[in-house]
Design an enzyme around this catalytic site. Structure first.
Site, PDB file in Angstrom:
ATOM      1  N   HIS A  74       0.820  -1.213   0.000  1.00 16.56           N
ATOM      2  CA  HIS A  74       0.000   0.000   0.000  1.00 16.56           C
ATOM      3  C   HIS A  74       0.851   1.259   0.000  1.00 16.56           C
ATOM      4  CE1 HIS A  74       0.388   1.886   4.038  1.00 16.56           C
ATOM      5  NE2 HIS A  74       0.721   0.666   4.426  1.00 16.56           N
ATOM      6  N   CYS A  75       0.238   2.346  -0.460  1.00 17.10           N
ATOM      7  CA  CYS A  75       0.826   3.681  -0.335  1.00 17.10           C
ATOM      8  C   CYS A  75      -0.278   4.557   0.254  1.00 17.10           C
ATOM      9  CB  CYS A  75       1.362   4.187  -1.671  1.00 17.10           C
ATOM     10  SG  CYS A  75       0.247   3.988  -3.082  1.00 17.10           S
ATOM     11  N   ALA A  76      -0.330   5.825  -0.083  1.00 16.98           N
ATOM     12  CA  ALA A  76      -1.382   6.675   0.481  1.00 16.98           C
ATOM     13  C   ALA A  76      -2.738   6.388  -0.159  1.00 16.98           C
ATOM     14  CB  ALA A  76      -1.016   8.147   0.322  1.00 16.98           C
TER      15      ALA A  76
END
EC number: 3.1.3.16
Length: 204
Positions: free
Chosen positions: A103-105
């Site tokens: 995941h990222c933002a």
């Protein structure tokens, strides 16, 4: 290595944008909020969380391994430094019957780019096929232009050829798969609304 589509069975759940998007039997993508949702992690049997951001804090849950990839979502960021180590780690987790959440933002650019690198390396997918599959599972993915350049270079490094290329557009360099949609975004009344690809010129 597995064949390109062997880890992508048709019985996968429908693509999810707000929750976890399942890419292969052992790999998921999400945004930062979903990655910190204990119920989502447990219901999807996530054993490893890879946080590809500098702005999203981890909520450390018991029995989950956390890996930090401190990269900003900017074209100049060297995400390619992590292509091999993160792909290797995702593969290692799968070999131990675990599941990884990447995941990222927003689950759009950084995590998607690392997912594409993994699919190329361990599922022997071309970049074009890896993108098509990942987008079918998570329609909002859109790595930034710098990450695309790094992925194209990585594809050539792995296979000695490319299935995608960067092309000039009024919006700057973009991967050729975005060529049509970018052309459609240019107002017809704009004199300079011509789209260039090499020496070719397509008028709207």
């Amino acid at each position: 290595m597995t064949s390109p589509w062997s880890a992508c069975p048709v019985q996968f759940p429908q693509p999810s944008i707000s929750g976890l998007s399942q890419i292969t039997k052992s790999l998921f993508i999400s945004n930062g909020a979903a990655a910190n949702d204990k119920l989502l992690l447990s219901s999807n049997q996530i054993t490893t969380v890879i946080n590809v951001s500098v702005e999203v804090a981890n909520t450390f849950y018991e029995d989950i391994q956390y890996v930090q990839v401190p990269v900003v979502d900017a074209p100049i960021a060297r995400l390619s430094d992590f292509f091999d180590p993160i792909a290797d780690h995702i593969h290692s987790v799968e070999m131990k019957q675990g599941r990884t959440l990447l995941h990222c933002a927003a689950g759009v650019s950084r995590s998607a780019a690392l997912c594409l690198a993994y699919l190329m390396k361990y599922h022997v997918m071309s970049l074009l096929d890896a993108h098509a599959w990942t987008k079918s599972r998570r329609p909002i993915i859109r790595p930034n232009s710098g990450f695309w350049e790094q992925l194209i270079h990585y594809e050539f490094q792995l296979f000695g050829k490319n299935t995608m290329q960067m092309v000039n557009s009024p919006m700057g360099l973009i991967p050729d798969i975005y060529e049509k949609e970018t052309r459609m975004m240019i107002p017809l009344s704009t004199p300079d609304g011509a789209f260039h690809k090499g020496k070719e010129k397509a008028l709207l």
